[in-house]
Design a protein around this motif. Structure first.
Motif, PDB file in Angstrom:
ATOM      1  N   ASN A 114       0.731  -1.292   0.020  1.00  0.00           N
ATOM      2  CA  ASN A 114      -0.138   0.002   0.040  1.00  0.00           C
ATOM      3  C   ASN A 114       0.825   1.103  -0.166  1.00  0.00           C
ATOM      4  OD1 ASN A 114      -2.435   1.391  -0.065  1.00  0.00           O
ATOM      5  ND2 ASN A 114      -2.482   1.383   2.139  1.00  0.00           N
ATOM      6  N   MET A 115       1.834   1.403  -1.030  1.00  0.00           N
ATOM      7  CA  MET A 115       2.604   2.547  -0.914  1.00  0.00           C
ATOM      8  C   MET A 115       2.878   2.645  -2.480  1.00  0.00           C
ATOM      9  SD  MET A 115       6.537   0.578  -0.412  1.00  0.00           S
ATOM     10  CE  MET A 115       7.247   1.660  -1.343  1.00  0.00           C
ATOM     11  N   ALA A 116       3.680   3.928  -2.570  1.00  0.00           N
ATOM     12  CA  ALA A 116       4.205   4.215  -3.988  1.00  0.00           C
ATOM     13  C   ALA A 116       5.645   4.055  -4.192  1.00  0.00           C
ATOM     14  CB  ALA A 116       3.445   5.655  -4.373  1.00  0.00           C
ATOM     15  N   ALA A 117       5.931   3.574  -4.918  1.00  0.00           N
ATOM     16  CA  ALA A 117       7.653   3.252  -5.091  1.00  0.00           C
ATOM     17  C   ALA A 117       8.044   4.332  -6.124  1.00  0.00           C
ATOM     18  CB  ALA A 117       7.966   1.963  -5.550  1.00  0.00           C
ATOM     19  N   ASP A 118       9.150   5.043  -5.608  1.00  0.00           N
ATOM     20  CA  ASP A 118       9.757   6.144  -6.670  1.00  0.00           C
ATOM     21  C   ASP A 118      11.116   5.440  -7.225  1.00  0.00           C
ATOM     22  OD1 ASP A 118       8.203   8.267  -5.696  1.00  0.00           O
ATOM     23  OD2 ASP A 118       9.644   9.007  -4.324  1.00  0.00           O
ATOM     24  N   ILE A 119      10.894   5.583  -8.512  1.00  0.00           N
ATOM     25  CA  ILE A 119      11.985   4.961  -9.571  1.00  0.00           C
ATOM     26  C   ILE A 119      12.694   5.981 -10.452  1.00  0.00           C
ATOM     27  CG2 ILE A 119      10.498   2.698  -9.301  1.00  0.00           C
ATOM     28  CD1 ILE A 119       9.998   3.270 -12.627  1.00  0.00           C
ATOM     29  N   LEU A 120      13.678   5.252 -11.191  1.00  0.00           N
ATOM     30  CA  LEU A 120      14.255   6.158 -12.278  1.00  0.00           C
ATOM     31  C   LEU A 120      14.326   5.073 -13.268  1.00  0.00           C
ATOM     32  CD1 LEU A 120      17.441   7.867 -10.614  1.00  0.00           C
ATOM     33  CD2 LEU A 120      14.966   8.612 -10.984  1.00  0.00           C
ATOM     34  N   LYS A 155      10.275   9.139 -11.504  1.00  0.00           N
ATOM     35  CA  LYS A 155      10.677  10.498 -11.055  1.00  0.00           C
ATOM     36  C   LYS A 155      12.225  11.084 -12.037  1.00  0.00           C
ATOM     37  CE  LYS A 155       8.704  10.947  -7.183  1.00  0.00           C
ATOM     38  NZ  LYS A 155       7.965  12.012  -6.885  1.00  0.00           N
ATOM     39  N   GLY A 156      12.652  10.217 -12.827  1.00  0.00           N
ATOM     40  CA  GLY A 156      13.481  10.627 -13.938  1.00  0.00           C
ATOM     41  C   GLY A 156      14.384   9.594 -14.387  1.00  0.00           C
ATOM     42  N   LEU A 157      15.579   9.962 -14.782  1.00  0.00           N
ATOM     43  CA  LEU A 157      16.248   8.957 -15.549  1.00  0.00           C
ATOM     44  C   LEU A 157      17.758   8.665 -15.007  1.00  0.00           C
ATOM     45  CD1 LEU A 157      15.547  10.463 -19.148  1.00  0.00           C
ATOM     46  CD2 LEU A 157      14.470   8.610 -18.065  1.00  0.00           C
TER      47      LEU A 157
END
Ligand SMILES: *Cc1c(COP(=O)(O)O)cnc(C)c1O
Length: 231
Positions: A114-120, A155-157
């Motif tokens: 129940n979370m959001a994962a930040d990724i590149l 979130k980006g690259l």
């Protein structure tokens, strides 16, 4: 030694920002602590570092348990899908998303927690055979697909530039990824907030900053040479 090295790296970051006319607050240093013991990490922490990079899930989770809670752990190494579960709620940012299948696995595990994962998204700009990552030409399609996943936030690259003697050789790589990054920002894709460009390592972080990096990943320059055990 870590403290002195950090002072040197920070000075170089400031100078690179100055040359490029950038605000130093736009650039965050990640101390890449893979293979290095907790006491060296603590030394860097005492000098103000809060962002650390690891390339192995087991090492990241073990260090995460014993070191201060306000450390942001960055997963920068190739991630196997069967290990996503262990790392998805430990890593502040996963830099190394290199396939749609991996992104799907992150979506699944993040949903369970129940979370959001930040990724590149990792981009293999130089198209080196030995490296993971999307080809630049396939990256926009991947972004548009992953942008529909409710528990994954792009979130980006990120890129790992080739190993070169002269860092100037990597300038065109960094420039190319930055152009694409700005291009993607302008496209305003729903659910994508591109604010992070992770590029530059010990050998080339100054050039990467001149070309727009917002995160630089420096290991050897802070902690010295890495020694690997033959296991
Ligand atoms: C090891 C590693 C680094 C740091 O490399 P140095 O050359 O020691 O600064 C940066 N990024 C990634 C993805 C790495 O695996």
């Amino acid at each position: 030694m870590v403290k002195e090295n950090l002072e040197e790296v920070r000075k170089r970051i400031l100078n690179a920002c100055k040359r490029a006319g950038r605000n130093p607050e736009e650039v965050t240093l990640i101390a890449v602590s893979k293979t290095k013991p907790a006491d060296m990490i603590t030394e860097a922490y005492s000098s103000g570092v809060r962002d650390f990079g690891e390339n192995k899930v087991q090492e990241l989770t073990e260090k995460c348990l014993i070191l201060p809670e306000d450390i942001r752990w960055h997963m920068i190494g190739h991630l196997q899908r069967n290990k996503v579960k262990q790392v998805v709620d430990k890593a502040a940012l996963i830099h190394s998303v290199d396939s749609l299948r991996l992104a799907e696995q992150i979506e699944e595990e993040a949903a369970k927690k129940n979370m959001a994962a930040d990724i590149l998204l990792e981009v293999n700009v130089a198209e080196e055979e030995s490296k993971y990552g999307f080809k630049l030409e396939d990256t926009e399609t991947a972004i548009r697909e992953i942008a529909t996943f409710p528990h994954v936030k792009i979130k980006g690259l990120m890129t790992i530039a080739p190993f070169v003697e002269n860092p100037e050789e990597n300038r065109p790589i960094f420039k190319k990824l930055n152009q694409f990054y700005v291009d993607m920002q302008r496209k305003n894709i729903d659910n994508v907030n591109m604010t992070v460009l992770s590029m530059g390592m010990t050998g080339d972080y100054e050039v990467a900053i001149e070309e727009g990096a917002t995160l630089v990943r420096v290991g050897t320059g802070i902690f010295g040479t890495r020694y690997y055990m033959n296991t």
